[in-house]
Motif scaffolding. Structure first.
Motif, PDB file in Angstrom:
ATOM      1  N   GLU A  65       0.838  -1.203   0.000  1.00 47.14           N
ATOM      2  CA  GLU A  65       0.000   0.000   0.000  1.00 47.14           C
ATOM      3  C   GLU A  65       0.870   1.248   0.000  1.00 47.14           C
ATOM      4  OE1 GLU A  65      -3.211   2.431  -0.252  1.00 47.14           O
ATOM      5  OE2 GLU A  65      -3.079   0.274  -0.562  1.00 47.14           O
ATOM      6  N   ARG A  68       2.067   1.802  -3.480  1.00 47.67           N
ATOM      7  CA  ARG A  68       0.998   2.317  -4.329  1.00 47.67           C
ATOM      8  C   ARG A  68       0.856   3.837  -4.164  1.00 47.67           C
ATOM      9  NH1 ARG A  68      -2.494  -1.005  -2.719  1.00 47.67           N
ATOM     10  NH2 ARG A  68      -2.127  -2.538  -4.356  1.00 47.67           N
ATOM     11  N   ALA A  96       1.748  -2.091  -8.566  1.00 45.76           N
ATOM     12  CA  ALA A  96       1.563  -0.788  -7.931  1.00 45.76           C
ATOM     13  C   ALA A  96       2.592   0.225  -8.410  1.00 45.76           C
ATOM     14  CB  ALA A  96       1.642  -0.926  -6.410  1.00 45.76           C
TER      15      ALA A  96
END
Length: 219
Positions: A65, A68, A96
């Motif tokens: 995450e 990303r 990502a």
């Protein structure tokens, strides 16, 4: 001018060790360290480094995450760090926008080299583990049933360049295979990325596998 780096890993000894190795290089400057994804993103937003080393597994916000967000918001290049040579989340990290990955037992010279390569705009495609993992995560039933038209925009030579790139060849090796100059290869690679709307060479390799242009195990 030094390559500015942020190192993010929840294991303090690993993080400090990587930072010490990189800071000892005359052309690399570690501008911040972080123990989780939230701190990593905050450090990137504050320091705008050239390269970010992100551990895949971190508490709170994991490395995927964080990658990303970093890739979407900044021009910083991301290298994923993992203890494993097979990680179920690695493919998501590459999609990502990560420029590649390193195992945490990487040699110090290879660590510094990886940072320099990624900072220069290249991707970590050479290590056999990277190609093996990309192959695994883009096959195994994931191949589209209907014809994939994404490659229709490419010329025959651009397709061949993409295929060789997906085989892990460098620009020099692609040039030798196609009997053209490295400058011509760079132009072909740039055209491939532009036409397919891709961020870097890693994403180009993923597309090569997803579309069936490259089949794992075949050269």
């Amino acid at each position: 001018m030094s390559v500015r780096v942020v190192v993010a890993d929840d294991q303090e000894l690993v993080r400090a060790g990587f930072a010490m190795i990189l800071d000892a290089q005359p052309d690399i400057d570690v501008v911040a360290e972080a123990g989780d994804g939230f701190a990593a993103v905050a450090a990137v937003r504050e320091h705008r480094p050239d390269v970010v080393l992100l551990d895949i597994r971190m508490p709170g916000m994991d490395g995927i995450e964080a990658a990303r967000i970093v890739c979407a918001e900044t021009a910083s290049k991301v290298i994923m760090l993992t203890t494993f040579d097979r990680d179920d989340y690695l493919f998501d990290a590459l999609r990502a926008g990560a420029a590649g990955f390193l195992l945490k037992d990487v040699r110090r010279d290879d660590l510094a080299h990886a940072v320099r390569v990624v900072a220069a705009g290249e991707s970590l495609l050479a290590p056999a583990a990277t190609r093996r993992l990309i192959s695994q995560f883009t096959t195994g039933g994931a191949r589209p049933v209907l014809p994939d038209r994404r490659l229709d925009a490419l010329t025959a030579r651009e397709r061949e360049t993409l295929r060789l790139l997906a085989d892990g060849l460098t620009n020099a090796e692609i040039a030798a295979a196609l009997v053209v100059s490295e400058h011509t290869v760079k132009t072909h690679v740039s055209n491939v990325l532009t036409k397919l709307g891709l961020r870097d060479r890693v994403q180009a390799v993923i597309v090569a596998y997803e579309t069936g242009l490259t089949v794992p195990g075949q050269r």
